[in-house]
Design a protein around this motif. Structure first.
Motif, short mmCIF file in Angstrom:
data_model
loop_
_atom_site.label_atom_id
_atom_site.label_comp_id
_atom_site.label_asym_id
_atom_site.label_seq_id
_atom_site.Cartn_x
_atom_site.Cartn_y
_atom_site.Cartn_z
N UNK A 96 -9.95 1.71 4.76
CA UNK A 96 -8.62 2.14 4.33
C UNK A 96 -7.52 1.35 5.05
N UNK A 97 -7.70 1.10 6.35
CA UNK A 97 -6.67 0.39 7.10
C UNK A 97 -6.46 -1.01 6.54
N UNK A 98 -7.56 -1.70 6.22
CA UNK A 98 -7.45 -3.03 5.64
C UNK A 98 -6.78 -2.99 4.27
N UNK A 99 -7.15 -1.98 3.47
CA UNK A 99 -6.55 -1.84 2.14
C UNK A 99 -5.03 -1.65 2.24
N UNK A 119 -3.18 -2.66 4.58
CA UNK A 119 -2.58 -3.91 5.02
C UNK A 119 -2.34 -4.86 3.86
N UNK A 120 -3.26 -4.88 2.91
CA UNK A 120 -3.10 -5.74 1.73
C UNK A 120 -2.09 -5.18 0.74
N UNK A 121 -2.09 -3.86 0.59
CA UNK A 121 -1.19 -3.23 -0.37
C UNK A 121 -0.78 -1.85 0.16
N UNK A 122 0.50 -1.69 0.54
CA UNK A 122 0.96 -0.41 1.08
C UNK A 122 0.69 0.76 0.14
N UNK A 123 0.55 1.94 0.73
CA UNK A 123 0.16 3.13 -0.03
C UNK A 123 1.14 3.45 -1.16
N UNK A 124 2.42 3.14 -0.96
CA UNK A 124 3.41 3.51 -1.99
C UNK A 124 3.18 2.80 -3.32
N UNK A 125 2.34 1.74 -3.32
CA UNK A 125 2.05 1.04 -4.56
C UNK A 125 0.81 1.59 -5.26
N UNK A 126 0.12 2.54 -4.66
CA UNK A 126 -1.15 3.02 -5.21
C UNK A 126 -0.97 4.03 -6.36
N UNK A 127 0.19 4.65 -6.43
CA UNK A 127 0.37 5.81 -7.31
C UNK A 127 -0.04 5.54 -8.76
N UNK A 128 0.27 4.37 -9.27
CA UNK A 128 0.01 4.09 -10.68
C UNK A 128 -1.17 3.15 -10.90
N UNK A 129 -2.08 3.08 -9.92
CA UNK A 129 -3.25 2.23 -10.05
C UNK A 129 -4.47 3.08 -10.40
N UNK A 130 -5.11 2.82 -11.53
CA UNK A 130 -6.23 3.67 -11.99
C UNK A 130 -7.39 3.72 -11.01
N UNK A 131 -7.62 2.63 -10.28
CA UNK A 131 -8.78 2.62 -9.37
C UNK A 131 -8.58 3.55 -8.18
N UNK A 132 -7.35 4.01 -7.93
CA UNK A 132 -7.10 4.93 -6.83
C UNK A 132 -7.09 6.39 -7.26
N UNK A 133 -7.46 6.65 -8.49
CA UNK A 133 -7.46 8.05 -8.99
C UNK A 133 -8.83 8.38 -9.55
#
Length: 242
Positions: A223-226, A228-242
């Protein structure tokens, strides 16, 4: 202390600047939740295009690029953005010249920091914005940026997708850009928009999730590496994170 409350529009802000520029002990804001001091006097600013125009003409005379600087500052998702812009304008008026080179002045430092936060987020979203295909072939991209950057990223996607109809929806501000492949218009929207997805999009969303599961090693969480590559605030609309 006077507190000038604007309607949140650029002309509303410049009207407040006309009234407040010589009021040294004051606050200008569009926030309705700003904390007031006990001795505060609230002044609701009625937008006046004549006063706004006079301020902008002076800025063009003293520092032609300053209008662009102020426009970026006013896009910040901050309760203090108007005050930062006001202090920057006061310095320009006092010097009657561009002040961007005064890198040690507090007003210039604050203005540069605010502009950088806006332009950096806009740059990141040109790569992080995720489109989904709706029924009928229209691409839809919801996002919730910290700053008001929709108009800043729009030219990039029109250039990248010149013939593709799409909608970019700023969910947090309730507005969207509608592009039909030729023309683009801005419109207000509801907080939530229901977009039926195409069969192809449903398939690709499943592939994204499968890819995410296949590269993820449960015994070695990263999770920490993820982040670093892409902050959590960008995850909301990504299908792979749901």
């Amino acid at each position: 202390m006077n507190v000038y409350i604007t309607d949140g529009t650029p002309d509303g802000f410049y009207t407040a600047v006309f009234n407040a520029c010589t009021d040294r002990d004051c606050v200008v804001t569009s926030s309705r939740t700003v904390q007031l001091a006990l001795d505060s006097t609230v002044i609701l600013v009625d937008t006046d295009e004549e006063k706004s125009g006079r301020v902008k003409r002076k800025l063009r005379e003293y520092a032609p690029r300053s209008l662009g600087d102020v426009s970026l500052i006013l896009r910040r998702g901050s309760e203090t953005k108007e005050q930062t812009a006001l202090e920057y304008i006061r310095l320009i008026v006092a010097k009657r010249a561009p002040v961007g080179g005064m890198l040690s002045h507090p007003a210039v430092i604050a203005a540069r920091e605010e502009k950088k936060k806006v332009t950096l987020e806009a740059h990141r979203y040109t790569g992080f914005l995720r489109f989904m295909e709706g029924q009928g072939g229209i691409f839809y991209a919801p996002f919730s940026p910290d700053n008001d950057i929709l108009e800043l990223i729009l030219p990039h996607f029109i250039a990248r997708l010149p013939d593709q109809p799409f909608v970019i929806h700023d969910v947090s501000r309730g507005k969207a850009a509608l592009y039909n492949g030729k023309e683009c218009v801005m419109t207000d929207t509801a907080d939530k928009v229901d977009i039926p997805l195409s069969d192809c999009e449903q398939h690709f969303r499943t592939l994204w999730k499968e890819y995410y599961r296949s590269v993820n090693i449960a015994a070695r969480p990263h999770e920490k590496q993820m982040k670093g590559y892409m902050p959590v605030r960008y995850w909301k609309f990504m299908p792979e994170k749901h």
